[in-house]
Design an enzyme around this catalytic site. Sequence first.
Site, short mmCIF file in Angstrom:
data_model
loop_
_atom_site.label_atom_id
_atom_site.label_comp_id
_atom_site.label_asym_id
_atom_site.label_seq_id
_atom_site.Cartn_x
_atom_site.Cartn_y
_atom_site.Cartn_z
N SER A 61 -5.44 0.96 -2.45
CA SER A 61 -5.31 0.76 -1.00
C SER A 61 -6.64 0.92 -0.26
CB SER A 61 -4.32 1.80 -0.46
OG SER A 61 -4.39 1.88 0.94
N GLU B 112 -6.91 2.41 2.33
CA GLU B 112 -6.95 3.78 2.86
C GLU B 112 -7.93 4.65 2.07
OE1 GLU B 112 -5.16 5.68 5.44
OE2 GLU B 112 -5.21 3.65 6.20
N TYR C 24 -2.01 10.68 1.04
CA TYR C 24 -1.72 9.36 0.47
C TYR C 24 -2.99 8.74 -0.10
CZ TYR C 24 -0.89 4.33 0.30
OH TYR C 24 -0.83 3.01 -0.11
P1 NAP Z 1 7.17 -0.03 0.18
O1 NAP Z 1 7.85 -1.15 0.89
O2 NAP Z 1 7.16 1.32 0.77
O3 NAP Z 1 7.80 0.04 -1.29
C1 NAP Z 1 7.54 1.12 -2.14
C2 NAP Z 1 8.57 1.11 -3.27
O4 NAP Z 1 8.30 2.25 -4.10
C3 NAP Z 1 10.03 1.24 -2.79
O5 NAP Z 1 10.80 0.27 -3.43
C4 NAP Z 1 10.41 2.64 -3.24
O6 NAP Z 1 11.75 2.75 -3.64
C5 NAP Z 1 9.54 2.82 -4.47
N1 NAP Z 1 9.39 4.25 -4.78
C6 NAP Z 1 9.02 5.26 -3.94
N2 NAP Z 1 9.03 6.44 -4.59
C7 NAP Z 1 9.42 6.17 -5.86
C8 NAP Z 1 9.64 6.97 -7.00
N3 NAP Z 1 9.47 8.30 -6.97
N4 NAP Z 1 10.05 6.37 -8.15
C9 NAP Z 1 10.24 5.03 -8.19
N5 NAP Z 1 10.05 4.21 -7.14
C10 NAP Z 1 9.64 4.78 -5.99
O7 NAP Z 1 5.64 -0.42 -0.11
P2 NAP Z 1 4.92 -1.86 -0.09
O8 NAP Z 1 4.44 -2.12 1.27
O9 NAP Z 1 5.78 -2.85 -0.79
O10 NAP Z 1 3.62 -1.55 -0.96
C11 NAP Z 1 3.63 -1.70 -2.38
C12 NAP Z 1 2.52 -0.86 -2.98
O11 NAP Z 1 1.27 -1.25 -2.45
C13 NAP Z 1 2.62 0.65 -2.70
O12 NAP Z 1 2.12 1.32 -3.83
C14 NAP Z 1 1.68 0.86 -1.53
O13 NAP Z 1 1.20 2.18 -1.52
C15 NAP Z 1 0.61 -0.15 -1.85
N6 NAP Z 1 -0.11 -0.71 -0.71
C16 NAP Z 1 0.58 -1.29 0.31
C17 NAP Z 1 -0.11 -1.88 1.36
C18 NAP Z 1 0.62 -2.55 2.48
O14 NAP Z 1 -0.01 -2.82 3.51
N7 NAP Z 1 1.89 -2.90 2.33
C19 NAP Z 1 -1.51 -1.89 1.35
C20 NAP Z 1 -2.18 -1.29 0.28
C21 NAP Z 1 -1.47 -0.72 -0.76
P3 NAP Z 1 13.00 2.69 -2.60
O15 NAP Z 1 13.24 1.21 -2.44
O16 NAP Z 1 14.06 3.41 -3.30
O17 NAP Z 1 12.53 3.36 -1.34
O1 F7E Z 2 -0.29 2.55 10.68
C1 F7E Z 2 -1.19 3.63 14.05
C2 F7E Z 2 -1.43 4.59 12.90
O2 F7E Z 2 1.68 3.24 9.32
C3 F7E Z 2 -1.30 1.68 11.14
C4 F7E Z 2 0.54 1.44 4.38
O3 F7E Z 2 1.11 0.25 3.89
O4 F7E Z 2 -1.47 0.30 5.03
C5 F7E Z 2 -0.41 1.10 5.52
O5 F7E Z 2 -0.90 2.31 6.06
C6 F7E Z 2 -2.01 2.32 12.31
C7 F7E Z 2 -2.42 3.77 12.06
O6 F7E Z 2 -0.09 1.71 8.33
C8 F7E Z 2 2.16 4.32 15.26
O7 F7E Z 2 -1.94 5.83 13.37
C9 F7E Z 2 0.19 4.03 16.10
O8 F7E Z 2 -3.73 3.97 12.54
O9 F7E Z 2 1.45 0.83 10.00
P1 F7E Z 2 0.81 2.07 9.59
P2 F7E Z 2 -1.28 2.48 7.60
O10 F7E Z 2 -1.28 3.92 7.89
O11 F7E Z 2 -2.53 1.73 7.91
C10 F7E Z 2 -2.28 0.90 4.00
C11 F7E Z 2 -3.33 -0.08 3.59
C12 F7E Z 2 -1.47 1.44 2.90
O12 F7E Z 2 -1.93 1.49 1.76
C13 F7E Z 2 -0.20 2.15 3.25
O13 F7E Z 2 0.68 2.21 2.13
O14 F7E Z 2 -1.11 2.36 13.41
N1 F7E Z 2 0.08 3.89 14.78
N2 F7E Z 2 1.46 4.30 16.43
C14 F7E Z 2 1.29 4.05 14.21
N3 F7E Z 2 1.69 3.97 12.92
C15 F7E Z 2 3.02 4.17 12.67
N4 F7E Z 2 3.48 4.07 11.40
N5 F7E Z 2 3.91 4.46 13.68
C16 F7E Z 2 3.53 4.54 14.98
O15 F7E Z 2 4.35 4.78 15.86
#
Ligand code: NAP
Ligand code: F7E
Length: 351
Positions: A133, A135, A156
């Site tokens: 990520s 992050e 995270y």
């Molecule tokens: P998501 O919608 O939160 O999906 C995460 C999945 O992981 C869910 O299906 C969840 O199961 C499963 N999970 C959580 N804890 C688990 C455990 N203990 N054992 C087995 N499965 C578990 O995330 P996403 O947005 O699809 O992202 C996919 C991956 O990319 C994640 O690793 C995330 O950290 C990474 N990532 C995401 C982004 C983004 O912007 N979306 C960016 C960078 C990296 P349930 O369905 O049961 O909740």
């Molecule tokens: O926050 C601000 C918050 O939770 C984005 C995950 O997929 O991308 C994701 O992480 C921004 C942050 O995503 C609210 O403070 C304001 O600055 O949508 P987010 P994230 O934290 O960037 C990365 C790449 C991953 O890897 C992660 O798995 O938005 N913000 N107000 C808020 N965020 C949330 N959630 N809720 C609010 O009300």
Amino acid sequence: MDNVKKALITGIAGQDGSYLTELLLSKGYEVYGIIRWDSIFTTQRIDHLYQDPHIKGTRLFLKHGDLTDSASIIKLITEIKPDEIYHLGAQSHVRVSFEMPEYTVNTNALGTLRILEAIRISKLPIKFYMAASSEMFGGINSPQNENTPFCPKSPYACSKVFGYDITKLYREAYGIFAANGIFYNHESPRRGDTFVTKKITRGIARIKAGLDKKLYLGNLDAKRDWGFAPEYIEAMYSILQQPKPDDFVIATGESCSVKGFLEKAFDYAGLGDYQQYVEIDPYYYRPSEVNVLIGDSSKAKEKLGWKSKINFNELAKIMIDADFRKYGLTPPGEGDGILKEKFPNRWWKVD
Ligand code: NAP
Ligand code: F7E
């Protein structure tokens, strides 16, 4: 058939897992997904793909397991013998990781190690994809690329740095085909409801439908590089099809503030000034925030031929059209038009 490729997906029921399942099924794969047991079904995102395994020709199979449980991981990998593992399962919410740091690290960091160890012990020639990520960078130097040092600012992010490093180590030490995708924020109508873009587009639809009056948010000044999830899934697949395992930054190269996303989204939905509806609740602030993230995907463009097509403005339109439909409203429609124009050969179902 022996020549059918098998993929195992952790996190299959999540946003990315659901799109990846569609992509792999469209390419003829047999897909196995790990789901956590729950007392209710949590597979809504893949329900449209699921078929009873008793039906002949079914190519999608769901198996119970958990990333915190080594035995279930070892059992599934040795029984299924997949050609490719896409490791997407994680506690993926950054703010929640401050509330549950130990669980987050156990699932994300040790969960990754558990899979890599199972691959190593199995001696099978499995290709492994790690969902790393942006992050991990913590936003100190922008834009970031594959050579930017990490500076994690949440439990995270720390857990993902471990996942990234251990993936690289198993590649170098044991010759496993293990690759990291350093993905920036990617969103879609299937995004979890508590991530900020979806919270905003869902909130707008609920206000339009008369269900809510206000939307409560945290830090509006944070800037993110927001892309469209199905495009990122294509990059993920491509990373595992390279001749050699390698790590790639995947991003749009453009960044927008939460405030900027709000302005675009409220304007598109015809609600006007977002300030009439949005209130700040400090509950949503994070103990430490990543202020700006912008990715440089030059390497992915050169080696994978990958470049994003959708910017945050178009993304907001696509997500609002979908949320309007979900709440029984007629969508403005520009988002649907963008999808038709830019993705004439879509392999995913439009929500
Ligand atoms: P998501 O919608 O939160 O999906 C995460 C999945 O992981 C869910 O299906 C969840 O199961 C499963 N999970 C959580 N804890 C688990 C455990 N203990 N054992 C087995 N499965 C578990 O995330 P996403 O947005 O699809 O992202 C996919 C991956 O990319 C994640 O690793 C995330 O950290 C990474 N990532 C995401 C982004 C983004 O912007 N979306 C960016 C960078 C990296 P349930 O369905 O049961 O909740
Ligand atoms: O926050 C601000 C918050 O939770 C984005 C995950 O997929 O991308 C994701 O992480 C921004 C942050 O995503 C609210 O403070 C304001 O600055 O949508 P987010 P994230 O934290 O960037 C990365 C790449 C991953 O890897 C992660 O798995 O938005 N913000 N107000 C808020 N965020 C949330 N959630 N809720 C609010 O009300």
